[in-house]
Enzyme design. Structure first.
Site, PDB file in Angstrom:
ATOM      1  N   TYR A 266      -1.895   0.376  10.694  1.00 36.90           N
ATOM      2  CA  TYR A 266      -1.908  -0.145   9.313  1.00 36.90           C
ATOM      3  C   TYR A 266      -0.600   0.217   8.607  1.00 36.90           C
ATOM      4  O   TYR A 266      -0.014  -0.607   7.908  1.00 36.90           O
ATOM      5  CB  TYR A 266      -3.111   0.454   8.585  1.00 36.90           C
ATOM      6  CG  TYR A 266      -3.306  -0.039   7.161  1.00 36.90           C
ATOM      7  CD1 TYR A 266      -3.413  -1.398   6.859  1.00 36.90           C
ATOM      8  CD2 TYR A 266      -3.418   0.869   6.098  1.00 36.90           C
ATOM      9  CE1 TYR A 266      -3.606  -1.846   5.550  1.00 36.90           C
ATOM     10  CE2 TYR A 266      -3.625   0.443   4.799  1.00 36.90           C
ATOM     11  CZ  TYR A 266      -3.716  -0.917   4.523  1.00 36.90           C
ATOM     12  OH  TYR A 266      -3.921  -1.343   3.223  1.00 36.90           O
TER      13      TYR A 266
ATOM     14  N   SER B  85       0.879  -1.181   0.000  1.00 36.95           N
ATOM     15  CA  SER B  85       0.000   0.000   0.000  1.00 36.95           C
ATOM     16  C   SER B  85       0.909   1.221   0.000  1.00 36.95           C
ATOM     17  O   SER B  85       2.089   1.118   0.387  1.00 36.95           O
ATOM     18  CB  SER B  85      -0.861  -0.005   1.272  1.00 36.95           C
ATOM     19  OG  SER B  85      -1.503   1.237   1.450  1.00 36.95           O
TER      20      SER B  85
HETATM   21  P1  NAP Z   1     -11.068  -6.472   0.969  1.00 34.61           P
HETATM   22  O1  NAP Z   1     -12.136  -6.573  -0.057  1.00 34.61           O
HETATM   23  O2  NAP Z   1     -11.434  -6.278   2.399  1.00 34.61           O
HETATM   24  O3  NAP Z   1     -10.148  -7.765   0.794  1.00 34.61           O
HETATM   25  C1  NAP Z   1      -9.379  -8.330   1.817  1.00 34.61           C
HETATM   26  C2  NAP Z   1      -9.227  -9.797   1.487  1.00 34.61           C
HETATM   27  O4  NAP Z   1      -8.311 -10.368   2.431  1.00 34.61           O
HETATM   28  C3  NAP Z   1     -10.535 -10.552   1.608  1.00 34.61           C
HETATM   29  O5  NAP Z   1     -10.672 -11.401   0.472  1.00 34.61           O
HETATM   30  C4  NAP Z   1     -10.387 -11.370   2.872  1.00 34.61           C
HETATM   31  O6  NAP Z   1     -11.051 -12.617   2.703  1.00 34.61           O
HETATM   32  C5  NAP Z   1      -8.881 -11.582   2.900  1.00 34.61           C
HETATM   33  N1  NAP Z   1      -8.373 -11.871   4.232  1.00 34.61           N
HETATM   34  C6  NAP Z   1      -8.395 -11.082   5.334  1.00 34.61           C
HETATM   35  N2  NAP Z   1      -7.854 -11.724   6.372  1.00 34.61           N
HETATM   36  C7  NAP Z   1      -7.459 -12.949   5.917  1.00 34.61           C
HETATM   37  C8  NAP Z   1      -6.851 -14.075   6.494  1.00 34.61           C
HETATM   38  N3  NAP Z   1      -6.508 -14.097   7.798  1.00 34.61           N
HETATM   39  N4  NAP Z   1      -6.610 -15.159   5.715  1.00 34.61           N
HETATM   40  C9  NAP Z   1      -6.946 -15.155   4.409  1.00 34.61           C
HETATM   41  N5  NAP Z   1      -7.532 -14.127   3.795  1.00 34.61           N
HETATM   42  C10 NAP Z   1      -7.787 -13.041   4.551  1.00 34.61           C
HETATM   43  O7  NAP Z   1     -10.077  -5.262   0.617  1.00 34.61           O
HETATM   44  P2  NAP Z   1      -9.274  -4.847  -0.697  1.00 34.61           P
HETATM   45  O8  NAP Z   1      -9.459  -3.397  -0.823  1.00 34.61           O
HETATM   46  O9  NAP Z   1      -9.580  -5.733  -1.838  1.00 34.61           O
HETATM   47  O10 NAP Z   1      -7.786  -5.084  -0.181  1.00 34.61           O
HETATM   48  C11 NAP Z   1      -6.966  -6.127  -0.675  1.00 34.61           C
HETATM   49  C12 NAP Z   1      -5.521  -5.842  -0.288  1.00 34.61           C
HETATM   50  O11 NAP Z   1      -5.146  -4.563  -0.820  1.00 34.61           O
HETATM   51  C13 NAP Z   1      -5.262  -5.735   1.220  1.00 34.61           C
HETATM   52  O12 NAP Z   1      -3.990  -6.291   1.506  1.00 34.61           O
HETATM   53  C14 NAP Z   1      -5.255  -4.231   1.470  1.00 34.61           C
HETATM   54  O13 NAP Z   1      -4.519  -3.897   2.615  1.00 34.61           O
HETATM   55  C15 NAP Z   1      -4.608  -3.757   0.188  1.00 34.61           C
HETATM   56  N6  NAP Z   1      -4.866  -2.361  -0.154  1.00 34.61           N
HETATM   57  C16 NAP Z   1      -6.136  -1.867  -0.193  1.00 34.61           C
HETATM   58  C17 NAP Z   1      -6.344  -0.528  -0.497  1.00 34.61           C
HETATM   59  C18 NAP Z   1      -7.717   0.092  -0.513  1.00 34.61           C
HETATM   60  O14 NAP Z   1      -7.809   1.341  -0.437  1.00 34.61           O
HETATM   61  N7  NAP Z   1      -8.786  -0.661  -0.641  1.00 34.61           N
HETATM   62  C19 NAP Z   1      -5.250   0.295  -0.777  1.00 34.61           C
HETATM   63  C20 NAP Z   1      -3.966  -0.240  -0.744  1.00 34.61           C
HETATM   64  C21 NAP Z   1      -3.783  -1.573  -0.442  1.00 34.61           C
HETATM   65  P3  NAP Z   1     -11.772 -13.466   3.859  1.00 34.61           P
HETATM   66  O15 NAP Z   1     -12.376 -12.471   4.830  1.00 34.61           O
HETATM   67  O16 NAP Z   1     -12.786 -14.274   3.113  1.00 34.61           O
HETATM   68  O17 NAP Z   1     -10.686 -14.297   4.442  1.00 34.61           O
END
Ligand code: NAP
Length: 256
Positions: A154, A141
């Site tokens: 975070y 990120s």
């Molecule tokens: P999201 O929809 O909340 O996705 C998070 C994913 O991680 C879900 O599929 C969740 O699946 C999985 N997860 C969480 N804890 C887990 C665990 N213990 N074991 C296995 N899977 C787990 O959010 P997103 O926006 O797509 O984010 C995806 C990634 O991008 C994350 O690493 C986030 O930090 C990063 N990111 C997001 C943003 C943003 O603004 N949205 C910006 C920069 C980086 P389950 O709950 O089904 O396990």
């Protein structure tokens, strides 16, 4: 790297960026192994992709459960090779100042974003190396590169993910595995902010209030797919991607 016949493992594929990446890599020709804790979601995704004539397999996995991750890696032995690992599982919990942040949130963020990435990377590295042409991608990120008020837990965790990627690249140079880090800024996905605010959808909506076009999950999946499909000798070390309306983690243009 050419996609034909290659296997890509995606963690956190049950929603948002992970699900979008699974769809795009499957379209690019990869056999995608979609993993997350919510079995119903990843099974539905795998069924959707298979029905569309693509190759997908679902495997329920909590990346923080090291024994389960090792069992998953052993299951992968039935495939001829494993070529790509997308470490996407992760997220934020809380937006409190350091003075009042909940240590339980901090611990869980470190467990998921850092130790989860470590667990899966360690477990799959032998197979990725044996493939003769492997890729480890870490979805960090912009929070992994600079801080903002209310973000310390975070930010600390994503700095950990960034350091893991950067150090691994140094340590395995000379092996046939490249290490890519993608660092997105603001991405509007269905669950990220709601999870961060423990289900408070009003607070979650404020994150994106007045921002004309935050990045979408597809924008980031496109970036991931581009990086992974470069020729094998090309290593995209670090790619920072933000919406045009965001100049830094705390400088966002809002039409309010
Ligand atoms: P999201 O929809 O909340 O996705 C998070 C994913 O991680 C879900 O599929 C969740 O699946 C999985 N997860 C969480 N804890 C887990 C665990 N213990 N074991 C296995 N899977 C787990 O959010 P997103 O926006 O797509 O984010 C995806 C990634 O991008 C994350 O690493 C986030 O930090 C990063 N990111 C997001 C943003 C943003 O603004 N949205 C910006 C920069 C980086 P389950 O709950 O089904 O396990």
């Amino acid at each position: 790297m050419t996609a034909a016949g290659t296997i890509a493992v995606i963690t956190g594929a049950s929603s948002g960026i992970g699900a979008a990446t699974a769809r795009q890599l499957a379209t690019a020709g990869y056999h995608v192994i979609v993993t997350a804790r919510r079995k119903d979601r990843i099974e539905a995704l795998a069924a959707e992709l298979t029905a569309a004539g693509q190759r997908a397999t679902a495997y329920a996995l909590d990346v923080t459960d090291r024994a389960a991750v090792n069992a998953f890696a052993a299951e992968l032995d039935r495939f001829p090779s494993v070529n790509v690992l997308i470490n996407n599982a992760g997220g934020a919990l809380g937006a409190d100042p350091v003075a009042t942040g909940d240590p339980a949130d901090w611990r869980q963020m470190y467990e998921t974003n850092v130790l989860g990435t470590l667990n899966v990377t360690q477990a799959l590295l032998p197979a990725l190396t044996a493939s003769g042409d492997g890729t480890v991608l870490v979805l960090s990120s912009t929070a992994g590169h600079s801080t903002y008020e209310g973000g310390a837990g975070y930010v600390a965790a994503k700095h950990g993910a960034h350091v893991l990627a950067e150090t691994l690249r140094l340590e395995i140079v000379g092996t046939p595995v490249r290490v890519i880090e993608i660092a997105p800024g603001m991405v509007k996905t269905d669950e990220f902010a709601t999870t961060r605010f423990h289900g408070d959808t009003e607070k979650a909506a404020k994150v994106y209030a007045g921002v004309a076009e935050p990045l979408t999950a597809d924008d980031v999946a496109d970036t991931i797919t581009w990086a992974v499909t470069r020729p094998s000798h090309v290593n995209i070390d670090l790619l920072v991607v933000r919406p045009r309306a965001q100049a830094s983690n705390s400088k966002v243009y809002r039409e309010l």
